[in-house]
Design a protein around this motif. Structure first.
Motif, PDB file in Angstrom:
ATOM      1  N   ILE A 200       0.863  -1.177   0.000  1.00  0.00           N
ATOM      2  CA  ILE A 200       0.000   0.000   0.000  1.00  0.00           C
ATOM      3  C   ILE A 200       0.904   1.232   0.000  1.00  0.00           C
ATOM      4  CG2 ILE A 200      -1.677   1.341   1.304  1.00  0.00           C
ATOM      5  CD1 ILE A 200      -2.836  -1.233   2.364  1.00  0.00           C
ATOM      6  N   GLU A 201       0.698   2.093  -0.978  1.00  0.00           N
ATOM      7  CA  GLU A 201       1.518   3.287  -1.123  1.00  0.00           C
ATOM      8  C   GLU A 201       0.717   4.510  -0.687  1.00  0.00           C
ATOM      9  OE1 GLU A 201       4.450   4.280  -4.576  1.00  0.00           O
ATOM     10  OE2 GLU A 201       2.533   5.213  -5.097  1.00  0.00           O
ATOM     11  N   SER A 210       6.388  12.954  -0.846  1.00  0.00           N
ATOM     12  CA  SER A 210       7.123  11.694  -0.671  1.00  0.00           C
ATOM     13  C   SER A 210       6.150  10.532  -0.710  1.00  0.00           C
ATOM     14  CB  SER A 210       7.883  11.694   0.659  1.00  0.00           C
ATOM     15  OG  SER A 210       6.976  11.797   1.739  1.00  0.00           O
ATOM     16  N   LEU A 211       6.690   9.344  -0.894  1.00  0.00           N
ATOM     17  CA  LEU A 211       5.877   8.131  -0.975  1.00  0.00           C
ATOM     18  C   LEU A 211       6.343   7.141   0.092  1.00  0.00           C
ATOM     19  CD1 LEU A 211       5.821   7.615  -4.852  1.00  0.00           C
ATOM     20  CD2 LEU A 211       4.026   8.621  -3.449  1.00  0.00           C
ATOM     21  N   GLN A 212       5.383   6.542   0.738  1.00  0.00           N
ATOM     22  CA  GLN A 212       5.682   5.512   1.728  1.00  0.00           C
ATOM     23  C   GLN A 212       4.920   4.250   1.353  1.00  0.00           C
ATOM     24  OE1 GLN A 212       4.681   7.111   5.570  1.00  0.00           O
ATOM     25  NE2 GLN A 212       6.561   8.308   5.713  1.00  0.00           N
ATOM     26  N   ARG A 249      -4.182   6.935  -1.066  1.00  0.00           N
ATOM     27  CA  ARG A 249      -3.472   5.655  -1.059  1.00  0.00           C
ATOM     28  C   ARG A 249      -3.820   4.822  -2.288  1.00  0.00           C
ATOM     29  NH1 ARG A 249      -3.543   3.458   5.224  1.00  0.00           N
ATOM     30  NH2 ARG A 249      -2.528   5.276   6.134  1.00  0.00           N
ATOM     31  N   ARG A 250      -2.923   3.919  -2.635  1.00  0.00           N
ATOM     32  CA  ARG A 250      -3.156   3.003  -3.744  1.00  0.00           C
ATOM     33  C   ARG A 250      -2.327   1.744  -3.530  1.00  0.00           C
ATOM     34  NH1 ARG A 250      -0.233   6.973  -8.138  1.00  0.00           N
ATOM     35  NH2 ARG A 250       1.858   6.971  -7.202  1.00  0.00           N
ATOM     36  N   SER A 269      -5.557   2.004  -8.434  1.00  0.00           N
ATOM     37  CA  SER A 269      -6.292   3.054  -7.738  1.00  0.00           C
ATOM     38  C   SER A 269      -7.110   2.507  -6.574  1.00  0.00           C
ATOM     39  CB  SER A 269      -7.224   3.774  -8.721  1.00  0.00           C
ATOM     40  OG  SER A 269      -8.115   4.626  -8.037  1.00  0.00           O
ATOM     41  N   HIS A 270      -7.306   3.365  -5.579  1.00  0.00           N
ATOM     42  CA  HIS A 270      -8.127   2.991  -4.423  1.00  0.00           C
ATOM     43  C   HIS A 270      -9.559   2.666  -4.826  1.00  0.00           C
ATOM     44  CE1 HIS A 270      -9.141   7.240  -4.959  1.00  0.00           C
ATOM     45  NE2 HIS A 270     -10.250   7.004  -4.308  1.00  0.00           N
ATOM     46  N   LYS A 271     -10.020   3.233  -5.934  1.00  0.00           N
ATOM     47  CA  LYS A 271     -11.395   3.000  -6.387  1.00  0.00           C
ATOM     48  C   LYS A 271     -11.643   1.520  -6.682  1.00  0.00           C
ATOM     49  CE  LYS A 271     -11.734   7.615  -8.447  1.00  0.00           C
ATOM     50  NZ  LYS A 271     -11.947   8.371  -9.719  1.00  0.00           N
TER      51      LYS A 271
END
Length: 277
Positions: A200-201, A210-212, A249-250, A269-271
């Motif tokens: 999960i990003e 930034s990305l986690q 998130r995605r 995508s979260h969708k």
């Protein structure tokens, strides 16, 4: 009455230690002019000596970690101590006029056993194993059904040097999400799969974006290949614990080649996660 309690305790301890491997007991020396202190890893619940010329005193009203040993001249005997957690300690005790050691710090590793041996509950174990077997069986059956169903999202496809990864479907069932994945090798070299991770990003907002990523361990993997030969198409499923995502998130699928660079990254995508089939 006290004598009967001590006898009963010795019988219980003897039974619990019956299946243990016999080992040489350590010897503790004491006399009648000094106190020899024994410090245990857990508070002392009971202490017993085998002869009247040895006395082991400890706080019977409020459990403490130490006890005191004294001895009168006579034949050797033994000392048995039981901690609050049931750990058993056993020693040979001997009289010695001149003592070289007055304090003993006893580690838990010196315990010879427990008055309540940890016996596997066969009924609970059988029930737990049966539950796992039933879950695995269900995952296998439902995964086979999904692979036969061939329902497609129709959007998520990524490729690198003739290797094509496609997310065919995301299905929700009971408390799990099923990710149906296809990999096609249209290259001229076999593809050795190193790993396929699902994470999960989170996209951090602000001036410094930034990305986690947080890796999620699959509950079950169905037909995951280790190699995809030339012109072969494989389809497999990752069973994941149910989750949903916010707008920032995605999901990221990372396909990694062993000893190669034909790696693929797919962002979902979260969708699609929040609205599975």
């Amino acid at each position: 009455m006290k004598k009967y309690i001590n006898i009963l305790t010795l019988i219980i301890v003897s039974i619990s230690m019956n299946a243990q491997t016999t080992s040489t007991l350590d010897t503790i020396y004491a006399n009648d002019t000094k106190n020899v202190a024994l410090f245990f890893p857990e508070p002392i619940r009971q202490g017993i000596t085998g002869s009247e010329n040895f006395v082991f005193t400890y706080n019977r009203e409020k459990e403490q970690y130490f006890g005191l040993l004294q001895a009168k001249q006579g034949k050797e005997s033994n000392l048995l101590v039981i901690n609050r957690n049931g750990a058993i300690f056993s020693y040979i005790v001997r009289y010695k006029a001149q003592l070289l050691k007055l304090n003993y710090f006893i580690p838990m590793t010196s315990s010879i056993g427990n008055e309540k041996p940890k016996v596997k509950d066969s009924i609970q174990t059988e029930t737990f194993e049966k539950k796992i077997d039933n879950s695995t069986y269900y995952y296998q059956k439902f995964c086979s059904y999904l692979l036969d169903r061939r329902q497609y999202l129709g959007r998520y496809t990524r490729r690198n040097s003739g290797v094509i990864m496609r997310l065919e479907n995301i299905v929700f069932d009971k408390e799990e999400l099923y990710f149906v994945i296809q990999i096609r090798n249209n290259s001229t070299l076999d593809y050795d799969l190193n790993f396929l991770n699902l994470s999960i990003e989170t996209r951090q907002k602000g001036k410094k974006k930034s990305l986690q990523r947080l890796y999620i361990e699959p509950i079950f993997k169905h037909h995951l290949p280790s190699k995809i030969v030339v012109n072969e198409t494989v389809r497999f499923i990752y069973v994941m614990p149910k989750f949903s995502l916010s707008n920032d998130r995605r999901v990221v699928l990372e396909l990694n080649e062993k000893d190669g660079e034909r790696n693929i990254e797919m962002k979902v995508s979260h969708k699609y996660i929040n609205n599975p089939n």
